[in-house]
Motif scaffolding. Structure first.
Motif, mmCIF file in Angstrom:
data_model
loop_
_atom_site.group_PDB
_atom_site.id
_atom_site.type_symbol
_atom_site.label_atom_id
_atom_site.label_comp_id
_atom_site.label_asym_id
_atom_site.label_seq_id
_atom_site.Cartn_x
_atom_site.Cartn_y
_atom_site.Cartn_z
ATOM 1 N N CYS A 100 0.846 -1.195 0.000
ATOM 2 C CA CYS A 100 0.000 0.000 0.000
ATOM 3 C C CYS A 100 0.889 1.256 0.000
ATOM 4 O O CYS A 100 1.813 1.366 0.807
ATOM 5 C CB CYS A 100 -0.929 0.012 1.213
ATOM 6 S SG CYS A 100 -1.870 1.548 1.344
ATOM 7 N N GLY B 152 0.132 4.009 0.982
ATOM 8 C CA GLY B 152 -0.118 4.801 2.184
ATOM 9 C C GLY B 152 0.524 4.207 3.417
ATOM 10 O O GLY B 152 1.205 4.899 4.172
ATOM 11 N N CYS B 153 0.314 2.897 3.644
ATOM 12 C CA CYS B 153 0.684 2.326 4.940
ATOM 13 C C CYS B 153 1.559 1.070 4.842
ATOM 14 O O CYS B 153 1.824 0.427 5.859
ATOM 15 C CB CYS B 153 -0.584 1.995 5.726
ATOM 16 S SG CYS B 153 -1.517 0.634 5.003
ATOM 17 N N ARG C 288 0.887 -1.834 3.890
ATOM 18 C CA ARG C 288 0.173 -3.100 3.997
ATOM 19 C C ARG C 288 0.389 -3.914 2.714
ATOM 20 O O ARG C 288 0.461 -3.340 1.629
ATOM 21 C CB ARG C 288 -1.323 -2.808 4.167
ATOM 22 C CG ARG C 288 -2.070 -3.826 4.978
ATOM 23 C CD ARG C 288 -3.528 -3.399 5.193
ATOM 24 N NE ARG C 288 -3.819 -3.182 6.587
ATOM 25 C CZ ARG C 288 -3.967 -1.996 7.158
ATOM 26 N NH1 ARG C 288 -3.850 -0.897 6.451
ATOM 27 N NH2 ARG C 288 -4.239 -1.900 8.433
ATOM 28 N N CYS D 58 -4.745 0.455 0.056
ATOM 29 C CA CYS D 58 -5.626 -0.410 0.838
ATOM 30 C C CYS D 58 -6.929 0.318 1.190
ATOM 31 O O CYS D 58 -6.993 1.546 1.159
ATOM 32 C CB CYS D 58 -4.913 -0.873 2.108
ATOM 33 S SG CYS D 58 -4.863 0.367 3.404
ATOM 34 N N CYS E 263 -6.621 3.145 3.916
ATOM 35 C CA CYS E 263 -6.089 4.422 3.429
ATOM 36 C C CYS E 263 -7.082 5.088 2.485
ATOM 37 O O CYS E 263 -7.245 6.309 2.507
ATOM 38 C CB CYS E 263 -4.747 4.211 2.732
ATOM 39 S SG CYS E 263 -3.444 3.757 3.889
HETATM 40 ZN ZN ZN Z 1 -2.919 1.594 3.351
#
Ligand code: ZN
Length: 221
Positions: A13, A15-16, A18, A24, A27
């Motif tokens: 991901c 963003g994070c 994952r 994900c 996010c």
């Molecule tokens: Zn994420």
């Protein structure tokens, strides 16, 4: 081929971090849809669906905030790292922001075209990928009637508003004028900065008797 790439470069991901996805759902749900209460061009508060300071385009609708670092990352990966599946979340943002203004029933979609040379280099037109998702969602057609005649310098590399206007001037041509007569049109682009590209496309469409025109972009860059 995709499987091999997934092993060599596992999806994470943006963003994070994952695993197994580029963006994900957690996010995704953090992202706020932009309200469009201000005119894109002059910044004055506007009634949502109305023309503000020009008669070329009815409204430029922005989906999300470009200042958000995740959004910037997603757009960069979509455009320059060719991660095409990011068209899914990006088009969801476009769909949500458009629905806030108007459900497009009697509309056609026109993606902002690339010059054929640039499209060959990239292999795809990012605006067209987004347009396809929006077309599917609302069940409205895409008309690929705009053609880019001039291989303009990338607008992103030009800082000055007037120079951007000059760079894009007369860059477009309409291939089948009959098709757009009296039509309501949604012009799709990924990012707009000054709006010069959308205005130039809108200008030639209105000159050829298009009716209402919305510009719809992921973010104001
Ligand atoms: Zn994420």
């Amino acid at each position: 081929m995709n499987k091999i790439l997934d092993i060599l470069f596992p999806k994470k991901c943006l963003g994070c971090n994952r695993a197994n996805t580029y963006f994900c759902p957690f996010c995704f749900n953090e992202i706020e849809i932009y309200k469009n209460n201000y005119c894109f061009l002059c910044g004055k508060p506007t009634n949502q669906a109305n023309i503000c300071c020009n008669n070329l385009i009815n409204k430029i609708i922005v989906a999300v905030e470009y200042k958000d670092p995740i959004i910037r990352k997603i757009i960069k990966n979509f455009k320059y790292k060719y991660i095409k599946e990011l068209k899914i979340p990006l088009s969801k943002f476009l769909i949500a922001s458009l629905e806030n203004i108007e459900k497009p029933i009697d509309y056609i979609i026109i993606p902002i075209p690339l010059h054929k040379k640039r499209q060959r280099q990239r292999g795809f037109n990012q605006s067209e990928l987004l347009a396809q998702e929006i077309s599917k969602h609302f069940n409205i057609p895409i008309y690929n009637v705009l053609k880019r005649n001039i291989n303009t310098q990338a607008q992103a590399n030009i800082k000055d508003t007037e120079k951007r206007k000059e760079n894009i001037k007369d860059a477009f041509e309409i291939q089948n004028k009959e098709l757009i007569k009296n039509k309501n049109i949604i012009l799709i682009d990924d990012v707009a900065t000054t709006g010069a590209t959308l205005l130039e496309a809108s200008k030639i469409l209105k000159q050829n008797q298009a009716n209402k025109i919305y510009g719809l972009v992921v973010a104001k860059g």
